[in-house]
Design a protein around this motif. Structure first.
Motif, PDB file in Angstrom:
ATOM      1  N   ALA A  25       0.725  -1.552  -0.275  1.00  0.00           N
ATOM      2  CA  ALA A  25       0.316  -0.343  -0.143  1.00  0.00           C
ATOM      3  C   ALA A  25       0.631   1.063  -0.476  1.00  0.00           C
ATOM      4  O   ALA A  25       0.684   2.373  -0.559  1.00  0.00           O
ATOM      5  CB  ALA A  25      -1.141  -0.148   1.303  1.00  0.00           C
ATOM      6  N   TYR A  26       2.310   1.272   0.183  1.00  0.00           N
ATOM      7  CA  TYR A  26       3.563   2.292   1.044  1.00  0.00           C
ATOM      8  C   TYR A  26       3.408   2.573  -0.626  1.00  0.00           C
ATOM      9  O   TYR A  26       3.599   3.975  -0.870  1.00  0.00           O
ATOM     10  CB  TYR A  26       3.618   2.094   1.542  1.00  0.00           C
ATOM     11  N   ASN A  27       3.952   1.556  -1.246  1.00  0.00           N
ATOM     12  CA  ASN A  27       4.424   1.761  -2.336  1.00  0.00           C
ATOM     13  C   ASN A  27       4.054   1.952  -3.202  1.00  0.00           C
ATOM     14  O   ASN A  27       3.909   2.993  -4.212  1.00  0.00           O
ATOM     15  CB  ASN A  27       5.338  -0.103  -2.803  1.00  0.00           C
ATOM     16  N   ARG A  28       2.023   1.462  -3.787  1.00  0.00           N
ATOM     17  CA  ARG A  28       1.702   2.761  -4.280  1.00  0.00           C
ATOM     18  C   ARG A  28       1.416   3.786  -4.599  1.00  0.00           C
ATOM     19  O   ARG A  28       1.090   4.307  -4.883  1.00  0.00           O
ATOM     20  CB  ARG A  28       0.520   1.696  -3.925  1.00  0.00           C
ATOM     21  N   GLY A  29       0.810   3.956  -2.937  1.00  0.00           N
ATOM     22  CA  GLY A  29       0.799   5.770  -3.312  1.00  0.00           C
ATOM     23  C   GLY A  29       2.843   6.843  -3.252  1.00  0.00           C
ATOM     24  O   GLY A  29       2.174   7.691  -4.085  1.00  0.00           O
ATOM     25  N   VAL A  30       3.739   6.148  -3.322  1.00  0.00           N
ATOM     26  CA  VAL A  30       4.815   6.642  -3.408  1.00  0.00           C
ATOM     27  C   VAL A  30       4.762   6.357  -5.273  1.00  0.00           C
ATOM     28  O   VAL A  30       4.760   7.235  -5.563  1.00  0.00           O
ATOM     29  CB  VAL A  30       5.411   5.599  -2.955  1.00  0.00           C
ATOM     30  N   ARG A  31       4.327   5.606  -5.494  1.00  0.00           N
ATOM     31  CA  ARG A  31       4.390   5.391  -7.347  1.00  0.00           C
ATOM     32  C   ARG A  31       3.361   6.154  -7.761  1.00  0.00           C
ATOM     33  O   ARG A  31       3.467   6.700  -9.335  1.00  0.00           O
ATOM     34  CB  ARG A  31       3.739   4.182  -7.764  1.00  0.00           C
ATOM     35  N   LEU A  32       2.696   6.540  -7.253  1.00  0.00           N
ATOM     36  CA  LEU A  32       1.263   7.649  -7.222  1.00  0.00           C
ATOM     37  C   LEU A  32       1.171   8.882  -7.096  1.00  0.00           C
ATOM     38  O   LEU A  32       0.595   9.845  -8.045  1.00  0.00           O
ATOM     39  CB  LEU A  32      -0.167   6.840  -7.273  1.00  0.00           C
ATOM     40  N   SER A  33       2.136   9.541  -6.092  1.00  0.00           N
ATOM     41  CA  SER A  33       2.685  10.376  -6.264  1.00  0.00           C
ATOM     42  C   SER A  33       3.788  11.426  -7.235  1.00  0.00           C
ATOM     43  O   SER A  33       4.425  10.612  -7.336  1.00  0.00           O
ATOM     44  CB  SER A  33       3.094  10.853  -4.399  1.00  0.00           C
ATOM     45  N   GLN A  34       3.603  12.281  -6.550  1.00  0.00           N
ATOM     46  CA  GLN A  34       4.959  13.830  -7.138  1.00  0.00           C
ATOM     47  C   GLN A  34       5.537  14.385  -6.935  1.00  0.00           C
ATOM     48  O   GLN A  34       6.453  15.103  -7.798  1.00  0.00           O
ATOM     49  CB  GLN A  34       3.680  14.830  -8.570  1.00  0.00           C
ATOM     50  N   GLY A  35       5.580  14.300  -5.845  1.00  0.00           N
ATOM     51  CA  GLY A  35       6.081  15.365  -4.915  1.00  0.00           C
ATOM     52  C   GLY A  35       7.696  15.131  -4.670  1.00  0.00           C
ATOM     53  O   GLY A  35       7.835  13.610  -5.133  1.00  0.00           O
ATOM     54  N   GLU A  36       8.833  16.623  -4.056  1.00  0.00           N
ATOM     55  CA  GLU A  36       9.679  16.054  -3.873  1.00  0.00           C
ATOM     56  C   GLU A  36      10.161  15.150  -2.586  1.00  0.00           C
ATOM     57  O   GLU A  36      11.543  14.635  -2.338  1.00  0.00           O
ATOM     58  CB  GLU A  36      11.007  17.054  -4.242  1.00  0.00           C
ATOM     59  N   TYR A  37       9.364  15.851  -1.818  1.00  0.00           N
ATOM     60  CA  TYR A  37       9.342  14.821  -0.382  1.00  0.00           C
ATOM     61  C   TYR A  37       8.184  13.728  -0.156  1.00  0.00           C
ATOM     62  O   TYR A  37       6.783  13.990  -0.581  1.00  0.00           O
ATOM     63  CB  TYR A  37       9.841  15.895   0.288  1.00  0.00           C
ATOM     64  N   LEU A  38       7.832  12.687   0.541  1.00  0.00           N
ATOM     65  CA  LEU A  38       7.282  11.951   0.667  1.00  0.00           C
ATOM     66  C   LEU A  38       6.371  11.343   1.962  1.00  0.00           C
ATOM     67  O   LEU A  38       7.776  11.323   3.322  1.00  0.00           O
ATOM     68  CB  LEU A  38       7.554  10.642   0.196  1.00  0.00           C
ATOM     69  N   ALA A  39       5.458  11.776   2.565  1.00  0.00           N
ATOM     70  CA  ALA A  39       5.490  11.942   3.833  1.00  0.00           C
ATOM     71  C   ALA A  39       3.947  10.388   4.212  1.00  0.00           C
ATOM     72  O   ALA A  39       3.289  10.147   3.232  1.00  0.00           O
ATOM     73  CB  ALA A  39       4.658  13.137   4.652  1.00  0.00           C
ATOM     74  N   PHE A  40       4.098  10.202   5.066  1.00  0.00           N
ATOM     75  CA  PHE A  40       3.174   9.105   5.548  1.00  0.00           C
ATOM     76  C   PHE A  40       2.588   9.166   6.673  1.00  0.00           C
ATOM     77  O   PHE A  40       2.869   9.856   7.449  1.00  0.00           O
ATOM     78  CB  PHE A  40       4.075   7.635   4.802  1.00  0.00           C
ATOM     79  N   LEU A  41       1.007   8.302   6.603  1.00  0.00           N
ATOM     80  CA  LEU A  41       0.114   8.679   6.890  1.00  0.00           C
ATOM     81  C   LEU A  41      -1.029   7.111   7.802  1.00  0.00           C
ATOM     82  O   LEU A  41      -1.203   6.590   6.406  1.00  0.00           O
ATOM     83  CB  LEU A  41      -1.151   9.532   7.328  1.00  0.00           C
TER      84      LEU A  41
ATOM     85  N   GLY B 163      15.271   1.650  -3.236  1.00  0.00           N
ATOM     86  CA  GLY B 163      14.548   1.445  -3.333  1.00  0.00           C
ATOM     87  C   GLY B 163      13.513   1.539  -2.157  1.00  0.00           C
ATOM     88  O   GLY B 163      13.455   2.559  -1.511  1.00  0.00           O
ATOM     89  N   LEU B 164      12.107   1.004  -2.229  1.00  0.00           N
ATOM     90  CA  LEU B 164      10.566   1.566  -1.577  1.00  0.00           C
ATOM     91  C   LEU B 164      10.612   0.252  -0.599  1.00  0.00           C
ATOM     92  O   LEU B 164      11.526  -0.401  -0.361  1.00  0.00           O
ATOM     93  CB  LEU B 164       9.395   1.137  -2.692  1.00  0.00           C
ATOM     94  N   PHE B 165       9.216   0.541  -0.025  1.00  0.00           N
ATOM     95  CA  PHE B 165       9.209  -0.453   0.432  1.00  0.00           C
ATOM     96  C   PHE B 165       9.419  -2.531  -0.076  1.00  0.00           C
ATOM     97  O   PHE B 165       9.024  -2.216  -0.125  1.00  0.00           O
ATOM     98  CB  PHE B 165       7.975  -0.622   1.578  1.00  0.00           C
ATOM     99  N   ASP B 166       9.635  -2.885   1.378  1.00  0.00           N
ATOM    100  CA  ASP B 166      10.241  -4.376   0.794  1.00  0.00           C
ATOM    101  C   ASP B 166       8.583  -4.765   0.926  1.00  0.00           C
ATOM    102  O   ASP B 166       8.278  -5.029   2.357  1.00  0.00           O
ATOM    103  CB  ASP B 166      11.477  -4.842   1.839  1.00  0.00           C
ATOM    104  N   PRO B 167       8.051  -4.762   0.248  1.00  0.00           N
ATOM    105  CA  PRO B 167       6.384  -6.062   0.156  1.00  0.00           C
ATOM    106  C   PRO B 167       6.834  -7.215   0.212  1.00  0.00           C
ATOM    107  O   PRO B 167       5.712  -8.009   0.990  1.00  0.00           O
ATOM    108  CB  PRO B 167       6.236  -6.436  -0.961  1.00  0.00           C
ATOM    109  N   ARG B 168       8.217  -8.312   0.503  1.00  0.00           N
ATOM    110  CA  ARG B 168       7.965  -9.147   1.636  1.00  0.00           C
ATOM    111  C   ARG B 168       7.814  -9.204   3.003  1.00  0.00           C
ATOM    112  O   ARG B 168       7.652 -10.585   3.704  1.00  0.00           O
ATOM    113  CB  ARG B 168       9.875 -10.308   1.438  1.00  0.00           C
TER     114      ARG B 168
END
Length: 205
Positions: free
Chosen positions: A9-25, A111-116
């Protein structure tokens, strides 16, 4: 999307985002006023830092304040070299995920969050980032982390928790430079991990 765990879910959000900085909630949590601005300002003024995090208030099911999660090994807003930040994480004083802000260009490198991983994915990624980049710490609460009986973090599966923690510890141990630094601390780290797992087991009956 079909439920595939928090890392996916985190990774999907990252791929859909466009900003220079990424925050998670996370779904049960809240941001406090000024949370984004304070973190962006720290990363803007410290271009070498790969990520930053802050303190978080812990609230109950009805929003009542239960306490505050603060850094254990240092105080005051500062830029911390990666080794010190990894020590925070390995001694179970993990960064509250809803206070994390990551520079996108650094995620592109590691790389992104580890889906494993079905748990502690929000510890494993900061460890990877801290192996390469300094970490910013902000000594004020910037989010509220909700704790209630339905929290995913309370639905502990002990064998999986153990597997993931040993995986994270292994990532550090196999790093040539970091391994030399953390090898003398390995016993204390294992002690902390298994005390926490014993606490989960006791709490779960």
């Amino acid at each position: 999307q079909e439920n595939a765990g928090p890392a996916t879910a985190y990774n999907r959000g990252v791929r859909l985002s466009q900003g220079e900085y990424l925050a998670f909630l996370d779904s049960d949590d809240l941001l406090l006023p000024g949370s984004l601005e304070v973190r962006v300002d720290l990363l803007e003024t410290n271009p070498g830092a790969g990520l930053c995090y802050a303190d978080a208030q812990v609230i109950g099911e009805k929003g009542q304040l239960l306490g505050t999660r603060r850094a254990r090994f240092y105080s005051g807003t500062r830029i911390v070299e990666g080794r010190a930040a990894i020590k925070e994480l390995l001694f179970l004083n993990y960064f509250p995920a809803s206070t994390l802000m990551v520079r996108r260009s650094c995620l592109d490198e590691v790389g992104l969050f580890d889906p494993r991983l079905s748990t502690w994915e929000d510890v494993e990624l900061p460890v990877r980032l801290a192996r390469r980049y300094p970490v910013g710490y902000i000594a004020q609460p910037l989010a509220q982390r909700r704790k209630h009986p339905g929290c995913i973090s309370l639905a502990v599966r002990l064998a999986e928790e153990e597997r993931v923690w040993l995986h994270i510890l292994g990532e550090v141990s196999y790093d040539v430079e970091l391994g030399q630094h953390f090898r003398p601390l390995k016993g204390r780290i294992f002690f902390g991990i298994y005390c926490a797992l014993a606490g989960y087991a006791y709490g779960g009956g």
